[in-house]
Design a protein around this motif. Structure first.
Motif, short mmCIF file in Angstrom:
data_model
loop_
_atom_site.label_atom_id
_atom_site.label_comp_id
_atom_site.label_asym_id
_atom_site.label_seq_id
_atom_site.Cartn_x
_atom_site.Cartn_y
_atom_site.Cartn_z
N LEU A 87 -2.56 0.69 18.50
CA LEU A 87 -2.08 -0.01 17.16
C LEU A 87 -3.70 -0.15 16.72
CD1 LEU A 87 0.55 -2.49 18.10
CD2 LEU A 87 1.07 0.10 17.31
N GLU A 88 -3.50 0.11 15.09
CA GLU A 88 -4.70 -0.11 14.38
C GLU A 88 -4.36 -1.32 13.42
OE1 GLU A 88 -6.42 3.27 12.72
OE2 GLU A 88 -6.71 4.23 14.90
N TYR A 89 -4.87 -2.33 13.22
CA TYR A 89 -4.42 -3.51 12.23
C TYR A 89 -5.62 -3.71 11.23
CZ TYR A 89 -0.85 -5.10 15.48
OH TYR A 89 0.30 -5.18 16.13
N GLN A 90 -4.98 -3.91 10.03
CA GLN A 90 -5.80 -4.26 8.75
C GLN A 90 -5.20 -5.55 8.19
OE1 GLN A 90 -6.77 -1.04 6.20
NE2 GLN A 90 -7.62 0.29 7.69
N VAL A 173 2.44 -12.60 5.84
CA VAL A 173 0.97 -12.49 5.95
C VAL A 173 0.73 -11.07 5.93
CG1 VAL A 173 -1.04 -13.15 7.46
CG2 VAL A 173 0.85 -14.67 7.37
N PRO A 174 -0.33 -10.92 4.97
CA PRO A 174 -0.75 -9.31 4.72
C PRO A 174 -1.62 -8.86 5.75
CG PRO A 174 -1.94 -11.01 3.17
CD PRO A 174 -1.06 -11.78 3.87
N ILE A 175 -0.95 -8.59 6.91
CA ILE A 175 -1.52 -7.93 7.97
C ILE A 175 -0.66 -6.57 8.37
CG2 ILE A 175 -2.03 -7.85 10.66
CD1 ILE A 175 -2.20 -11.01 10.27
N TRP A 176 -1.45 -5.37 8.14
CA TRP A 176 -0.67 -4.13 8.54
C TRP A 176 -1.01 -3.52 9.74
CZ3 TRP A 176 -3.66 -5.51 4.28
CH2 TRP A 176 -2.79 -6.01 3.04
N LYS A 177 0.18 -2.74 10.43
CA LYS A 177 -0.04 -2.21 11.62
C LYS A 177 -0.09 -0.65 11.34
CE LYS A 177 3.51 -2.59 14.29
NZ LYS A 177 4.61 -3.07 15.24
N GLN A 187 1.34 6.59 11.76
CA GLN A 187 2.26 6.13 10.65
C GLN A 187 2.19 4.60 10.56
OE1 GLN A 187 6.37 6.55 11.92
NE2 GLN A 187 7.08 6.31 9.88
N TRP A 188 1.83 3.90 9.21
CA TRP A 188 1.76 2.64 9.16
C TRP A 188 3.38 2.10 9.21
CZ3 TRP A 188 -2.47 -0.09 8.85
CH2 TRP A 188 -3.50 0.58 8.37
N LYS A 189 3.41 0.98 9.91
CA LYS A 189 4.62 0.32 9.98
C LYS A 189 4.94 -1.04 9.27
CE LYS A 189 6.88 2.03 12.89
NZ LYS A 189 7.73 3.30 12.94
N ALA A 190 5.98 -1.02 8.60
CA ALA A 190 6.20 -2.26 7.76
C ALA A 190 7.01 -3.55 8.73
CB ALA A 190 7.27 -1.96 6.76
#
Length: 196
Positions: A87-90, A173-177, A187-190
């Motif tokens: 996973l990659e988090y921003q 919280v604005p953290i995206w996976k 794929q970005w996951k909501a």
């Protein structure tokens, strides 16, 4: 001095930066470092705590495909899952910190006292310590992405607060996976609300 598009970009601070928030109601950490769940749990220990509730979210190696319905026959087809390699988090760090501050304040304001609470003696808060540590960047399979620990005089308050912190973080919280698959696709996951 020539200013190029690369130069302009270097003037903009990155959104996903490691940071730490410490307020009386809780501690929130965004980090690129591997999470040490033992140390995080120890950080909420307190002699007045009768319970510590912990949630550790880890990267799993699979994504269970989606259920797609295709009209006109309303045929449901399960799209096969894929093997997840990491996973990659921003995060939008500044807003994440502001939002977690509100979540900690809300958790404390809404915490109810257990019917087991002492009727005499000095008042003890229903929540003693709340901490949330969340990874940024790459998180390989098997490693923790998030650790939440809550200490309380009684178990019910600790469990309720731990779940509240997790669900509010996922919703607000604005953290995206981003899931990265063995195939090389990603794929970005909501974040989704909890299902009942």
């Amino acid at each position: 001095m020539d200013v190029t598009s690369d130069s302009e970009l270097s003037l903009i601070p990155p959104a996903s930066v490691a940071t730490e928030l410490r307020i009386p109601e809780g501690t929130f950490v965004l980090t690129y470092d591997k999470l040490d769940s033992k140390t995080i749990i120890q950080s909420v220990q307190d002699d007045t705590a009768g319970a510590i509730a912990v949630f550790i979210g880890t990267t799993r190696n699979s994504f269970q495909g989606a259920l797609n319905t295709h009209p006109p026959f309303a045929l449901s087809i399960r799209v096969p899952g894929q093997v997840v390699t990491r996973l990659e988090y921003q995060a939008y760090t500044e807003l994440a910190v502001k939002t977690m501050t509100d979540i900690f304040l809300s958790a404390h304001a809404n915490a109810t006292r257990s019917k087991h609470a002492a009727l005499s003696g000095p008042p003890v808060s229903p929540l003693l310590h709340c901490v949330v540590h969340h990874r940024l960047g790459v998180v390989p399979v098997g490693e923790a992405s998030i650790v939440i620990a809550v200490s309380s005089p009684h178990r019910k308050e600790a469990f309720v607060a731990c779940e509240y912190l997790l669900e509010q973080l996922k919703l607000n919280v604005p953290i995206w996976k981003k899931e990265v698959y063995e195939s090389g696709e990603s794929q970005w996951k909501a974040n989704c609300p909890p299902t009942t």
